[in-house]
Design an enzyme around this catalytic site. Structure first.
Site, PDB file in Angstrom:
ATOM      1  N   HIS A  82     -10.691  -4.088   3.345  1.00 19.68           N
ATOM      2  CA  HIS A  82      -9.190  -4.352   3.039  1.00 19.68           C
ATOM      3  C   HIS A  82      -8.612  -5.066   4.255  1.00 19.68           C
ATOM      4  CE1 HIS A  82      -5.251  -3.238   1.993  1.00 19.68           C
ATOM      5  NE2 HIS A  82      -4.889  -3.350   2.935  1.00 19.68           N
ATOM      6  N   ASP A 161       1.661   6.391  -4.727  1.00 16.23           N
ATOM      7  CA  ASP A 161       2.170   5.246  -3.690  1.00 16.23           C
ATOM      8  C   ASP A 161       2.777   4.288  -4.499  1.00 16.23           C
ATOM      9  OD1 ASP A 161       1.658   3.481  -1.391  1.00 16.23           O
ATOM     10  OD2 ASP A 161       0.518   2.175  -2.553  1.00 16.23           O
ATOM     11  N   ARG A 168      10.540   2.732  -0.561  1.00 19.12           N
ATOM     12  CA  ARG A 168      10.426   2.337   0.746  1.00 19.12           C
ATOM     13  C   ARG A 168      11.177   1.022   0.804  1.00 19.12           C
ATOM     14  NH1 ARG A 168       4.576   2.346   2.232  1.00 19.12           N
ATOM     15  NH2 ARG A 168       5.057   1.225   4.054  1.00 19.12           N
ATOM     16  N   SER A 183      -0.296   4.899   2.612  1.00 21.92           N
ATOM     17  CA  SER A 183       0.058   3.921   1.446  1.00 21.92           C
ATOM     18  C   SER A 183      -1.622   3.229   1.193  1.00 21.92           C
ATOM     19  CB  SER A 183       0.920   3.127   1.721  1.00 21.92           C
ATOM     20  OG  SER A 183       0.735   1.901   0.735  1.00 21.92           O
ATOM     21  N   LYS A 187      -4.939   4.586  -1.377  1.00 26.86           N
ATOM     22  CA  LYS A 187      -5.366   3.488  -2.599  1.00 26.86           C
ATOM     23  C   LYS A 187      -7.092   3.181  -2.193  1.00 26.86           C
ATOM     24  CE  LYS A 187      -1.946   0.771  -1.694  1.00 26.86           C
ATOM     25  NZ  LYS A 187      -1.121   0.014  -1.529  1.00 26.86           N
TER      26      LYS A 187
HETATM   27  N1  URA Z   1       0.256  -2.689   2.094  1.00 24.83           N
HETATM   28  C1  URA Z   1       0.182  -1.331   1.391  1.00 24.83           C
HETATM   29  O1  URA Z   1      -0.627  -1.099   0.480  1.00 24.83           O
HETATM   30  N2  URA Z   1       1.266  -0.452   1.771  1.00 24.83           N
HETATM   31  C2  URA Z   1       2.247  -0.744   2.868  1.00 24.83           C
HETATM   32  O2  URA Z   1       2.814   0.129   3.075  1.00 24.83           O
HETATM   33  C3  URA Z   1       1.997  -1.969   3.422  1.00 24.83           C
HETATM   34  C4  URA Z   1       0.997  -2.644   3.246  1.00 24.83           C
END
Ligand code: URA
Length: 434
Positions: A82, A161, A168, A183, A187
């Site tokens: 990631h 999320d 947010r 967040s 995932k």
């Molecule tokens: N990427 C994400 O998936 N979530 C965030 O809060 C910021 C960047």
């Protein structure tokens, strides 16, 4: 206990229990808790923070709000990677096929670009026919058969999320380390891999502007992953200038293909030298980073890494001929060169500004739903701290129209300057546990 008690507790600097956190997530996803109350809690978290236990509970509650991908039927240690995002960041396009060619099963769910940063899915869709929407069964069988698949996040992945991120975005609570970490990790955990390699960027072209905050974010994400039983690694990458030369969807894929053919630009090569040993050791192929890097180099020089990329393109219905014929990528009608007006050294002062050039050209998104032009982009001919002579070409812009090319040129010139003295180079990348 009513939700208002949870809000008040966090407002007053208290620590939430796992039950309070899970009730919050299930209540919000089911529609039982309204946006205005969740907004208040998010702001309390933003202002007062959370400890690692609370962040872990929040992450797991979000991950478990939807389906958790079951990759157990794929043999080996499945590795996901990631990146927190950047400008010209084509690391996944190169590292994933190299790692797969070294025997690491890579089952990766990627995102799209938003704002000044690009996204792997958009880049892959620049390959004619390439599909990023596979069913779970197709995804799993592709990783079993070819060792590599990259797809978009499924609709049922961490729905909490999706809801929280949208809230947010409109409540001034995006830039909170506990909320960002939970967040991202919710995932990643739901995507089902056994190991995760995080690339946490910092600088003017990243989400986190300073290195200290990037390290803090990385450490929290490592902690969450380890509590969840995953093998975790993190590398910190400087994003004060774009990575490589190409910024834009088609041209970044071309630069990635060139890297897989052994022609990576020096800064891309340096990132690979740090990240690939982390991915390959996380995948259990060897314990030695030196040996892992040797294997990665062999995978490129033998052509196996390129073959792995070709296999993925074919399996995901793309045209593999793009590897040998770059004219098959979407082509933009207008090309504009940007010249140096004086001699000196090129300084990139605003990396995000260069990412925004691509947005102005129609190659980046302002809203999540927006359709983008995959042909446009900007190629930097000279990198940060490079010597330039008056009249040298600094960059080439690929555009849909003269007007958009001019706007991008102006934005580019606002993002760089030419200094008399050579500026310090950027510190590129390091493993967090080094
Ligand atoms: N990427 C994400 O998936 N979530 C965030 O809060 C910021 C960047």
């Amino acid at each position: 206990m009513s939700f208002i008690h949870t809000i008040e507790k966090k407002r007053d600097g208290g620590k939430l229990t796992g039950k309070e956190i899970r009730d919050f997530i299930t209540g919000y996803v089911s529609g039982g808790i309204p946006d205005y109350q969740v907004s208040a809690l998010l702001m309390a978290v933003y202002l007062n923070g959370c400890d690692n236990e609370e962040i872990f509970e929040l992450t797991m509650a979000m991950a478990e709000s939807g389906d958790i991908m079951d990759l157990k039927s794929i043999p080996g240690i499945k590795v996901d990677k990631h990146s927190t995002g950047g400008v010209g960041d084509k690391v996944t396009l190169i590292a994933a096929p190299v790692a797969a060619a070294c025997g690491v099963p890579v089952a990766k769910m990627s995102g799209r670009g938003l704002g000044f940063t690009g996204g792997t899915l958009d880049k892959l869709e620049a390959i004619p026919g390439f599909s990023v929407s596979l069913t779970e069964d197709e995804f799993i069988s592709q990783v079993k058969n070819t060792g590599l698949a990259i797809i978009g996040q499924t609709k049922t992945l961490a729905p909490a999320d999706k809801l929280l991120y949208a809230l947010r975005d409109v409540t001034g609570t995006v830039e909170s380390i506990p909320l960002i970490a939970s967040s991202i990790m919710s995932k990643k955990i739901a995507a089902g891999s056994d190991a995760i390699v995080l690339e946490v960027t910092h600088g003017t072209g990243a989400f986190m502007k300073d290195e200290e905050k990037a390290c803090a974010l990385a450490k929290i994400m490592l902690d969450i992953g380890r509590r969840a039983g995953l093998k975790m690694k993190a590398v910190i990458t400087d994003m004060n200038e774009p990575l490589g030369h190409a910024i834009g969807n088609s041209i970044e894929v071309i630069e990635a293909i060139e890297a897989l053919k052994g022609n990576a630009p020096p800064d891309v090569y340096e990132v690979m030298e740090v990240i690939l040993p982390e991915i390959i050791t996380a995948g259990g192929v060897t314990d030695s980073r030196e040996k892992a890097w040797e294997l990665a180099c062999e995978a490129v020089s033998s052509g196996k890494a390129l073959e792995s990329f070709r296999n993925m393109i074919e399996a995901q219905h793309g045209d593999p001929d793009v590897i040998d014929d770059y004219s098959l990528f979407p082509q933009s009608p207008v090309k504009l060169e940007v010249y140096a007006v004086r001699s000196g050294y090129l300084c990139v002062s605003d990396c995000a500004g260069i990412g925004e050039c691509v947005k102005l050209l129609g190659g980046g998104r302002v809203t999540k739903e927006q359709k983008i032009d995959l042909s446009v982009g900007l190629e930097m001919k000279i990198k940060h701290s490079g010597r330039v002579m008056k009249g040298d070409c600094l960059a080439e812009i690929y555009a849909r129209s003269d007007h958009e090319a001019e706007s991008a040129k102006n934005r580019f010139l606002e993002s760089v300057n030419i200094a008399d003295d050579e500026p310090a180079g950027n510190r590129l990348i390091y493993s967090l546990d080094d």
